[in-house]
Enzyme design. Structure first.
Site, PDB file in Angstrom:
ATOM      1  N   GLY A  56     -91.449 -67.102  -0.631  1.00 51.68           N
ATOM      2  CA  GLY A  56     -91.429 -67.892   0.596  1.00 51.68           C
ATOM      3  C   GLY A  56     -91.504 -69.407   0.426  1.00 51.68           C
ATOM      4  O   GLY A  56     -90.833 -70.002  -0.425  1.00 51.68           O
ATOM      5  N   ILE A  57     -92.352 -70.014   1.240  1.00 48.86           N
ATOM      6  CA  ILE A  57     -92.432 -71.480   1.325  1.00 48.86           C
ATOM      7  C   ILE A  57     -92.918 -72.090  -0.002  1.00 48.86           C
ATOM      8  O   ILE A  57     -92.392 -73.100  -0.470  1.00 48.86           O
ATOM      9  CB  ILE A  57     -93.390 -71.883   2.478  1.00 48.86           C
ATOM     10  CG1 ILE A  57     -92.900 -71.286   3.810  1.00 48.86           C
ATOM     11  CG2 ILE A  57     -93.518 -73.389   2.584  1.00 48.86           C
ATOM     12  CD1 ILE A  57     -93.933 -71.316   4.932  1.00 48.86           C
ATOM     13  N   GLY A  58     -93.925 -71.439  -0.612  1.00 47.96           N
ATOM     14  CA  GLY A  58     -94.491 -71.962  -1.857  1.00 47.96           C
ATOM     15  C   GLY A  58     -93.460 -71.987  -2.978  1.00 47.96           C
ATOM     16  O   GLY A  58     -93.391 -72.957  -3.744  1.00 47.96           O
ATOM     17  N   GLY A  97     -99.491 -69.520  -4.302  1.00 49.44           N
ATOM     18  CA  GLY A  97     -98.604 -68.665  -3.507  1.00 49.44           C
ATOM     19  C   GLY A  97     -97.148 -69.055  -3.727  1.00 49.44           C
ATOM     20  O   GLY A  97     -96.348 -69.084  -2.798  1.00 49.44           O
ATOM     21  N   ALA A  98     -96.819 -69.357  -4.994  1.00 49.79           N
ATOM     22  CA  ALA A  98     -95.486 -69.886  -5.286  1.00 49.79           C
ATOM     23  C   ALA A  98     -94.522 -68.803  -5.752  1.00 49.79           C
ATOM     24  O   ALA A  98     -93.444 -69.105  -6.242  1.00 49.79           O
ATOM     25  CB  ALA A  98     -95.592 -70.986  -6.335  1.00 49.79           C
ATOM     26  N   SER A 109    -101.805 -73.373  10.065  1.00 53.25           N
ATOM     27  CA  SER A 109    -100.859 -72.844  11.051  1.00 53.25           C
ATOM     28  C   SER A 109    -101.297 -73.248  12.455  1.00 53.25           C
ATOM     29  O   SER A 109    -102.501 -73.347  12.732  1.00 53.25           O
ATOM     30  CB  SER A 109    -100.830 -71.317  10.938  1.00 53.25           C
ATOM     31  OG  SER A 109    -100.174 -70.776  12.055  1.00 53.25           O
ATOM     32  N   TYR A 142    -107.034 -64.150  10.820  1.00 56.84           N
ATOM     33  CA  TYR A 142    -105.996 -65.063  10.319  1.00 56.84           C
ATOM     34  C   TYR A 142    -106.119 -66.413  11.011  1.00 56.84           C
ATOM     35  O   TYR A 142    -106.139 -67.457  10.366  1.00 56.84           O
ATOM     36  CB  TYR A 142    -104.612 -64.460  10.576  1.00 56.84           C
ATOM     37  CG  TYR A 142    -103.460 -65.338  10.123  1.00 56.84           C
ATOM     38  CD1 TYR A 142    -103.027 -65.324   8.796  1.00 56.84           C
ATOM     39  CD2 TYR A 142    -102.811 -66.202  11.013  1.00 56.84           C
ATOM     40  CE1 TYR A 142    -101.975 -66.140   8.369  1.00 56.84           C
ATOM     41  CE2 TYR A 142    -101.759 -67.017  10.598  1.00 56.84           C
ATOM     42  CZ  TYR A 142    -101.343 -66.971   9.285  1.00 56.84           C
ATOM     43  OH  TYR A 142    -100.308 -67.788   8.863  1.00 56.84           O
TER      44      TYR A 142
HETATM   45  N1  LIG Z   1     -93.932 -67.843   7.585  1.00 56.47           N
HETATM   46  C1  LIG Z   1     -94.405 -68.466   8.652  1.00 56.47           C
HETATM   47  O1  LIG Z   1     -93.807 -68.411   9.741  1.00 56.47           O
HETATM   48  C2  LIG Z   1     -95.694 -69.256   8.565  1.00 56.47           C
HETATM   49  C3  LIG Z   1     -96.168 -69.920   9.707  1.00 56.47           C
HETATM   50  C4  LIG Z   1     -97.353 -70.649   9.634  1.00 56.47           C
HETATM   51  C5  LIG Z   1     -98.052 -70.718   8.431  1.00 56.47           C
HETATM   52  N2  LIG Z   1     -97.579 -70.048   7.339  1.00 56.47           N
HETATM   53  C6  LIG Z   1     -98.364 -70.127   6.087  1.00 56.47           C
HETATM   54  O2  LIG Z   1     -97.510 -70.489   5.023  1.00 56.47           O
HETATM   55  C7  LIG Z   1     -98.079 -70.038   3.790  1.00 56.47           C
HETATM   56  C8  LIG Z   1     -96.994 -69.396   2.936  1.00 56.47           C
HETATM   57  O3  LIG Z   1     -96.581 -68.202   3.565  1.00 56.47           O
HETATM   58  P1  LIG Z   1     -95.083 -67.651   3.519  1.00 56.47           P
HETATM   59  O4  LIG Z   1     -94.603 -67.621   4.920  1.00 56.47           O
HETATM   60  O5  LIG Z   1     -94.284 -68.353   2.492  1.00 56.47           O
HETATM   61  O6  LIG Z   1     -95.369 -66.122   3.130  1.00 56.47           O
HETATM   62  P2  LIG Z   1     -95.067 -65.277   1.814  1.00 56.47           P
HETATM   63  O7  LIG Z   1     -93.628 -65.358   1.471  1.00 56.47           O
HETATM   64  O8  LIG Z   1     -95.660 -63.939   2.101  1.00 56.47           O
HETATM   65  O9  LIG Z   1     -95.900 -66.027   0.681  1.00 56.47           O
HETATM   66  C9  LIG Z   1     -97.285 -65.883   0.558  1.00 56.47           C
HETATM   67  C10 LIG Z   1     -97.694 -66.230  -0.856  1.00 56.47           C
HETATM   68  O10 LIG Z   1     -99.128 -66.069  -0.962  1.00 56.47           O
HETATM   69  C11 LIG Z   1     -99.404 -65.232  -2.094  1.00 56.47           C
HETATM   70  N3  LIG Z   1    -100.629 -64.442  -1.928  1.00 56.47           N
HETATM   71  C12 LIG Z   1    -100.900 -63.534  -0.965  1.00 56.47           C
HETATM   72  N4  LIG Z   1    -102.084 -62.959  -1.195  1.00 56.47           N
HETATM   73  C13 LIG Z   1    -102.580 -63.517  -2.330  1.00 56.47           C
HETATM   74  C14 LIG Z   1    -103.763 -63.312  -3.081  1.00 56.47           C
HETATM   75  N5  LIG Z   1    -104.665 -62.395  -2.759  1.00 56.47           N
HETATM   76  N6  LIG Z   1    -103.940 -64.047  -4.212  1.00 56.47           N
HETATM   77  C15 LIG Z   1    -103.022 -64.961  -4.591  1.00 56.47           C
HETATM   78  N7  LIG Z   1    -101.869 -65.191  -3.918  1.00 56.47           N
HETATM   79  C16 LIG Z   1    -101.652 -64.461  -2.799  1.00 56.47           C
HETATM   80  C17 LIG Z   1     -98.197 -64.307  -2.171  1.00 56.47           C
HETATM   81  O11 LIG Z   1     -98.140 -63.670  -3.448  1.00 56.47           O
HETATM   82  P3  LIG Z   1     -97.193 -62.376  -3.705  1.00 56.47           P
HETATM   83  O12 LIG Z   1     -95.826 -62.924  -3.940  1.00 56.47           O
HETATM   84  O13 LIG Z   1     -97.817 -61.749  -4.908  1.00 56.47           O
HETATM   85  O14 LIG Z   1     -97.284 -61.518  -2.464  1.00 56.47           O
HETATM   86  C18 LIG Z   1     -97.084 -65.280  -1.903  1.00 56.47           C
HETATM   87  O15 LIG Z   1     -96.746 -66.007  -3.063  1.00 56.47           O
HETATM   88  C19 LIG Z   1     -99.226 -69.095   4.161  1.00 56.47           C
HETATM   89  O16 LIG Z   1    -100.457 -69.760   4.014  1.00 56.47           O
HETATM   90  C20 LIG Z   1     -98.973 -68.808   5.645  1.00 56.47           C
HETATM   91  O17 LIG Z   1    -100.145 -68.475   6.351  1.00 56.47           O
HETATM   92  C21 LIG Z   1     -96.421 -69.335   7.372  1.00 56.47           C
END
Ligand SMILES: NC(=O)c1ccc[n+]([C@@H]2O[C@H](COP(=O)([O-])OP(=O)(O)OC[C@H]3O[C@@H](n4cnc5c(N)ncnc54)[C@H](OP(=O)(O)O)[C@@H]3O)[C@@H](O)[C@H]2O)c1
Length: 286
Positions: free
Chosen positions: A8-10, A4-5, A133, A159
């Site tokens: 966002g965070i990744g 997920g890089a 989370s 989720y």
């Molecule tokens: N943001 C928050 O407030 C928060 C809070 C608690 C936990 N988290 C956790 O933090 C992690 C990162 O999330 P983020 O906030 O950085 O969100 P994000 O920006 O939406 O990043 C999510 C990443 O996961 C990838 N992804 C989604 N579906 C996928 C699939 N089917 N196969 C492969 N890759 C996939 C996305 O790819 P694409 O770029 O192609 O979409 C993206 O690179 C997640 O596990 C999330 O649950 C986030």
């Protein structure tokens, strides 16, 4: 390896690891986005040791192929950050009818980690970091309804269960890897201003969307992942849950001392073991 890089965070974690000189493999589902991310990180960090591998995590076959490609190209793996995740707007299922968020957020990292264990075992000191989370609080795994077919179908429940499952997996794996060279921990990055908030439409998400610009930045959140990946202090810590409980971008975050308690459900040993067994059967592993 950071999953997920591409956003966002990744993406920020991959960038920070590259800045620190690591050889980084980013994993994404979209080739163009992967290429763009690699280009961006190389330009910003001047570290050319960056590659990508493709896999859409809803397909077990793609995860298997990803691991095979990894084993063909590389000998060992030092750090695996299982970060990819989705927070859906409405219930969606994979091609084989499984609820999508549980599949992508939990089953995929369960499968990928197990497939990559031989490479992690070859590292002098390997670390696995599972991005969960605090929203898992209050969730329960219903072993008769893993894919939320009978229960409330709003994806926020799936989720939360996926994030609980990831923590239970972390604890079980840590026990299995006790006295090995591999540590495994779970984290909650707290509220972070990322694309994740754009999708779901439940009341809490709608309210949070109004304050997203005030939430911590992806860099601030990624700092915790990089701390766990690199810090000598974290060398012997395993089977723990780290959480950044504050959400504001106007704070300074100290990643040390963020070990937290996860939910009471997450510590139930027989459930952890049962989940491991069920997951193995679901992915056809072992
Ligand atoms: N943001 C928050 O407030 C928060 C809070 C608690 C936990 N988290 C956790 O933090 C992690 C990162 O999330 P983020 O906030 O950085 O969100 P994000 O920006 O939406 O990043 C999510 C990443 O996961 C990838 N992804 C989604 N579906 C996928 C699939 N089917 N196969 C492969 N890759 C996939 C996305 O790819 P694409 O770029 O192609 O979409 C993206 O690179 C997640 O596990 C999330 O649950 C986030």
């Amino acid at each position: 390896m950071v999953t997920g890089a591409t956003s966002g965070i990744g993406k920020e974690a991959a960038k920070m690891l590259a800045s620190d000189g690591a050889r980084v493999i980013i994993v994404g589902r979209n080739q163009e986005k992967c290429q763009q991310t690699v280009k961006e990180i190389i330009t910003e960090t001047k570290n050319k040791n960056l590659e990508y591998l493709l896999a859409d995590f809803q397909y077990l076959g793609e995860i298997r192929l990803l691991a095979e490609k990894f084993h063909t190209k590389y000998d060992k793996l030092d750090v695996l950050i299982n970060n990819a995740g989705v927070y859906l707007k409405r219930r969606e299922t994979t091609a084989d009818g499984r609820e999508l968020s549980f599949s992508v957020n939990y089953l995929a990292p369960f499968f990928l980690t197990n497939l990559l264990l031989p490479a992690l075992k070859k590292s002098d000191s390997a670390r696995i970091i599972n991005v969960s989370s605090l929203s898992h609080l209050g969730a329960k795994i219903d072993f008769d309804d893993i894919f939320s077919e009978k229960s409330n179908q709003h994806p926020k429940f799936a989720y939360r269960r996926s994030k609980l499952a990831l923590i239970m997996f972390t604890y079980e794996l840590a026990r299995q890897l006790k006295n090995s060279n591999i540590t495994v921990n779970a984290v909650c990055p707290g509220g972070v201003a990322t694309a994740l908030w754009k999708t779901n439409n439940d009341l809490q998400t709608k309210a949070t969307r109004l304050i997203v610009p005030l939430l911590k930045t992806p860099q601030q959140a990624a700092g915790l992942l990089v701390y766990l990946a690199e810090s000598p202090e974290a060398n012997n810590i395993s089977g723990k849950f780290f959480a950044l409980k504050k959400h504001s971008r106007f704070r300074n975050y100290n990643y040390k001392n963020t070990i937290s308690k996860s939910s009471p459900e997450s510590y139930i040993l027989p459930d952890q073991k049962k989940l491991w067994q069920v997951s193995k059967e679901l992915v056809g592993f072992g």
